[in-house]
Structure formats: C-alpha cells, structure tokens
Design an enzyme around this catalytic site. Structure first.
Site, PDB file in Angstrom:
ATOM      1  N   ARG A 186      68.275  -9.129  19.581  1.00  0.00           N
ATOM      2  CA  ARG A 186      67.224  -7.783  20.130  1.00  0.00           C
ATOM      3  C   ARG A 186      67.722  -6.591  20.207  1.00  0.00           C
ATOM      4  NH1 ARG A 186      63.570  -8.089  25.367  1.00  0.00           N
ATOM      5  NH2 ARG A 186      65.510  -8.113  26.608  1.00  0.00           N
ATOM      6  N   ASP A 475      67.289  -8.458  34.903  1.00  0.00           N
ATOM      7  CA  ASP A 475      67.143  -7.404  34.133  1.00  0.00           C
ATOM      8  C   ASP A 475      67.128  -6.610  33.961  1.00  0.00           C
ATOM      9  OD1 ASP A 475      65.033  -8.052  32.813  1.00  0.00           O
ATOM     10  OD2 ASP A 475      65.736  -9.075  31.249  1.00  0.00           O
TER      11      ASP A 475
END
Length: 562
Positions: A186, A475
C-alpha cells in the site's frame, strides 16, 4: 539537512544537458534525505529516474484531482447530501467484469496488515495469513528512514536474505516460501508528498515514490519468482481514493510503468480501499477504470467513518457521529455500505475484502482476551456469512480466528465470488443514514478520543505508525476518526449525554491536560521528558480544534517529522 546522494540532473535522452536549442530542460533532481543504511541499493540513478518520470508524466493531473476534492467538498456542503453519479449510470447498468485474478490472489481469506520494518516483515510473512498488506501509508510514520529502509526490507524478503535479532536476543527468520503470505503493497495516498525527493524544487508524490521504487526494483524479480512460486506478483492496495477519476490516474500510472519496464500489460493488480464515502458512491466506476488491473475492493471502516465526518461536518445534526466505539458494521448505514461492496465486487468478478480486526491479544488477561476474541469471531462470521471473500487482522494471533470463520463458509473454495450477496438494493439514503446508527455522544467517548489521538500523535512523531493503545492496534485512520469527531462535536454544539456538558474547545483542552498529567505520573518524569508530548499536544489540538478543518492530520504532522 544532510544530503543522501546530493543534487543531480536526470532525464530522458531528449531532456539532458546539451540538447538542441528549444528542447525541454533537464529536470534538477535533488535527494535531500538524511543518510539511511543501504539507501544506495534502493535510490539508484535508474530507480530515481523512474520515479521522476512518473512525477513528470502525472504530477499535473494529481494536482488537478486534489483541487477537485476541494470543489467536491464545497458541493457537498452546499447540497448537504450525496448521490450516485448520473453521468456514469451506463457503466453501472452495463454487463462487464474485471480481469480474472492471478493465482496468488485467488484465496484471500485472511489478510494481515502492518508496516515494513524488518521484524514486521518477517512476522507478517510467517503469520499464516494468505496476504500481507505491506503498508507505507496509515501504519507507517513516513520518516525518510522508514520509507527507504522499508524498500530495502522488501527486497531482502524476496531475495530470502532477511533476518532480525531483537535486543533480547530473539531471532526471527522466514519460513519456507510455500508458507509465506503474498505481499500486497500500500503506497501513500494522493494527498501526501515526499519532501526528500525534489524535481525542480517540487516534492514528488509519496504515491509515486512508494509505488515507483517498489515496482522498479521488484516487478521483474516477482515475475521471475512466480515461475516457481505462484504467490508472487506486483500487487497493490490503493488508499484514500475519492473518485473514479483518481482510479483512472492510477490505471494510467500502471500502464506507463509496465510499458517503461517492459512488463506485460495487466500484470499489476490493485485492490482499492473504499474508505471514503465518496468512493462508496462510485464503486462500479472505480472497478471499471481499473478493470484490466483490478483485483477487488476493501471495506476500510475507520477511514470511512472519518470521511463521513469530514465531508458532512457542517451538514446538520443528522450527520453527527456518536462515540466511535459504538458504531460497528451492524449499524444500518455501515451494513448498507458492506452489502453494496459485496454486491458490486461479485457482479464484476472482483474480490470483496472485509474490515480490520484491530484487537491485540493480551498475554496477561485471559478474561479480556476471551471476550475480545469472541467479538472478533462474531465480526468475521458476519463478514464471511455476508459474502466477503476475506478480511483483515492486525495481529498474528487473530489469523486463526479469522481463518476459522472463513473456512466454515468457503471450505476448499478459494473465494465465494459466485455469491451475489444480499438482493436488497442499496440506496443513497441508506448509505447516509448516520442518524439511524443509534448511540450517543458522551464525555467518556470524548475522553477516549483524546487519549487515543494524543497517544497516537506522540508515537507517530517518534516514527511509529502502528501503535498498541488500550489493547487495540491504532493507526492514522483511527487517530483521524478520533480527532474529527472532536471537531464535529464542538462545531455542532453537541451536548454530552452522560454529563449534560457541552462539547467545547475548553473542555477538550482540559481533558488533554488531564491526560498528559496522568501520562507523566504513569511514565515518570524522565521517560515523559524523552517523549514528544508537547509537540503531540500542539498537533492534536491543531487538527481537533482549529476553526478550519484540516484535511489530514498527517499533513501538518509531516512537517514535524524532520
């Protein structure tokens, strides 16, 4: 700032110094990052030139699309609603499918996510998950050290030369290749720059940097490995997409990159995170734009909630989100989003991947573990029963839990793309029925948002992108929902259900002070002073309390990383 490779001029043969008068000037390329061990293996002149080529070909379009985001947000603010695009109705109605999935991406029943530090690379690949999302985005604090060494670590993993020894002497090594997860990288989203690589003084996109270096170094290597190891290929997750036009740009980048390196067209496969409410209304169109390179869609639940708050922050009380921990995938508007994702993916022959199980198992509290694991199991049972082909976990101990849920539904089948999902039509009103979620806004929820957001910002400023907080893996996405909820509650005059007090900036500052006092007492003066708590407070209050809503906390945060 120290220079890693100094300034240099690079370009195609038509743009080198000494070309004919009137020819385009060669770009001035500057690498301005601090020294990173083995960076010369990644930042080769050829690899940097490849990234610069992406910048020169597509940076203008990226900027246009970022400007379009602001225009679109203004339109939503004026209308107070959102709907499916009338101009793309023919695409939604037509009968088409994405390219068949390669063998490595047929079975995706469990995917584990995490940053690309050396220990995580080994643990994730060894975890027993089918896929590892190697994350340069939400789970990575984008220091120069992290983004460069992450590329080194991935190359070492593919070359089977990666190992790690902890300070306590524990050794980590890879299992045999047949037991390893498939890597899906990603890169950073379109909105983030990489300030350590400049072209004519302009930073390149973090997306171009992460994608370009990984693809340049590993595309041919992965294809060669694939002759003996079918779990290899240049595969990607695409974050923060807001429209099919942004997906179109990625498709153009893929086509360009494959052509430049002589990689067969369609080799790249990408899974798009539907983690913005705008993308939820363009799922068909996003898959259509990427159809030769598309692998599936993912339900990125935390960023999705953040996107709802961000886009409808001033659209009235019907869009006020209750305590974040009270909004699950069974909330009507989230269930509608999940149904639409499965329906769309399976109609188009793509994988539908479920959301994150972020619980971190405790070795010390079996009662907490048992209760949390039962919730994880229920969540994964619901996803598998609802037609998803796989799901995410944040910790290796959750891999067998998620696998059992999907094994029970899939059996020996690699996926259930033949399952059309629910036959119930999903409407725009259902996707936007935030008020129907139930729940309430409480001071306890506000305290949790402050505690999580503050702790995450401090860790992020120290270079940690994935952080265990209160037995949950947090996160950037979870920090975003925490701070955006605070902004929304304050600016909409929310009265807290458990205290009757109004949510105000003064209340939040008081809670921040109390949280920091508690942390100082818990950590001790020396450990507290070694942290970056004052800067974290400034960043957190900026993105939570500023009059103008900051699009992403990582934008002002990036300037503080150094």
């Amino acid at each position: 700032m120290a220079t890693d490779q100094g300034s240099s001029s690079q370009g195609s043969s038509s743009s080198r110094p000494g070309t004919a008068p009137g020819a385009a000037a060669a770009p001035v390329v500057t690498l301005a990052g601090p020294r990173v061990p083995r960076s010369e293996e990644v930042l080769t002149p050829q690899a940097v030139a490849f990234v610069v080529g992406l910048h020169r070909a597509f940076e203008g379009r990226r900027q246009e699309l970022l400007a379009r985001r602001h225009t679109r947000r203004a339109e939503i603010a004026a209308a107070g609603t959102l709907d499916f695009l009338p101009e793309t109705a023919e695409i939604r109605a037509a009968d088409w499918q994405v390219a068949p999935a390669p063998r490595a991406l047929q079975d995706r029943r469990v995917e584990i996510t995490g940053p690309t530090d050396r220990k995580m690379v080994i643990n994730a690949l060894n975890s027993g998950a089918k896929v590892w999302l190697a994350d340069f985005e939400d789970a990575t604090s984008p220091t120069w050290q992290a983004v460069v060494s992450g590329q080194v670590n991935l190359i070492d993993a593919f070359e089977d030369r990666i190992d790690f020894t902890s300070p306590q002497g524990k050794e980590y090594k890879l299992k045999p290749a047949a037991e390893l997860a498939t890597v899906v990288v990603r890169p950073r989203g379109w909105h983030l720059d990489e300030s350590h690589l400049l072209v004519d003084g302009v930073p390149v996109a973090g997306a171009f940097f992460d994608f370009g270096l990984y693809f340049f170094h590993n595309a041919a290597r992965l294809l060669a490995k694939g002759e003996a190891d079918p779990n290899s290929g240049p595969y990607f997750y695409l974050p923060k997409t807001e429209s099919h036009l942004e997906a179109r740009l990625w498709n153009e980048v893929f086509t360009h990159a494959q052509r430049e390196l002589g990689i067969p067209h369609g080799t790249i496969r990408a899974t798009v995170l539907i983690e913005t409410v705008l993308a939820a209304f363009e799922m068909d169109e996003i898959l259509y734009e990427l159809r030769e390179h598309a692998a599936g869609l993912n339900a990125g639940r935390w960023d999705y909630l953040f996107s709802i708050v961000k886009n409808f922050r001033d659209a009235g009380e019907q869009y006020i989100l209750p305590d974040r921990n009270s909004v699950g995938m069974t909330s009507p508007f989230m269930a509608a989003y999940a149904r639409l994702l499965v329906q769309t993916c399976h109609r188009r022959g793509a994988h539908a991947i479920g959301g994150m199980a972020a619980f971190i198992p405790s070795r010390k509290d079996p009662e907490v573990n048992a209760a949390a694991l039962e919730k994880v199991k229920a969540d994964k049972d619901r996803e598998a029963g609802g037609g998803f082909d796989g799901s995410w976990v944040a910790h290796p101990d959750l891999v067998p839990v998620a696998r059992a849920s999907f094994d029970a539904v899939l059996g020996e089948r690699p996926n259930q793309k033949e399952n059309p999902g629910s036959t119930e039509q999903v409407t725009a009103a259902q996707l936007l029925d935030i008020a129907g979620a139930g729940g309430s806004c409480t001071e306890a929820g506000l305290q949790n948002a402050v505690a999580v957001g503050l702790r995450y910002c401090e860790a992020w400023l120290r270079g940690l992108g994935a952080v265990g907080i209160f037995n949950m893996m947090e996160d950037a996405a979870t920090a975003e929902i925490s701070r955006s909820q605070i902004w929304q509650w304050i600016n909409n005059g929310v009265v807290l259900a458990d205290t009757g007090e109004k949510a105000t900036a003064e209340l939040v500052r008081r809670l921040v002070s109390q949280e920091l006092d508690g942390l100082r007492a818990e950590l001790g003066d020396e450990a507290y002073a070694a942290g970056r708590w004052a800067e974290a407070r400034g960043l957190f209050e900026q993105v939570s309390l500023a009059e103008d809503f900051v699009d992403f906390l990582t934008l002002p945060g990036y300037a503080l990383l150094g």
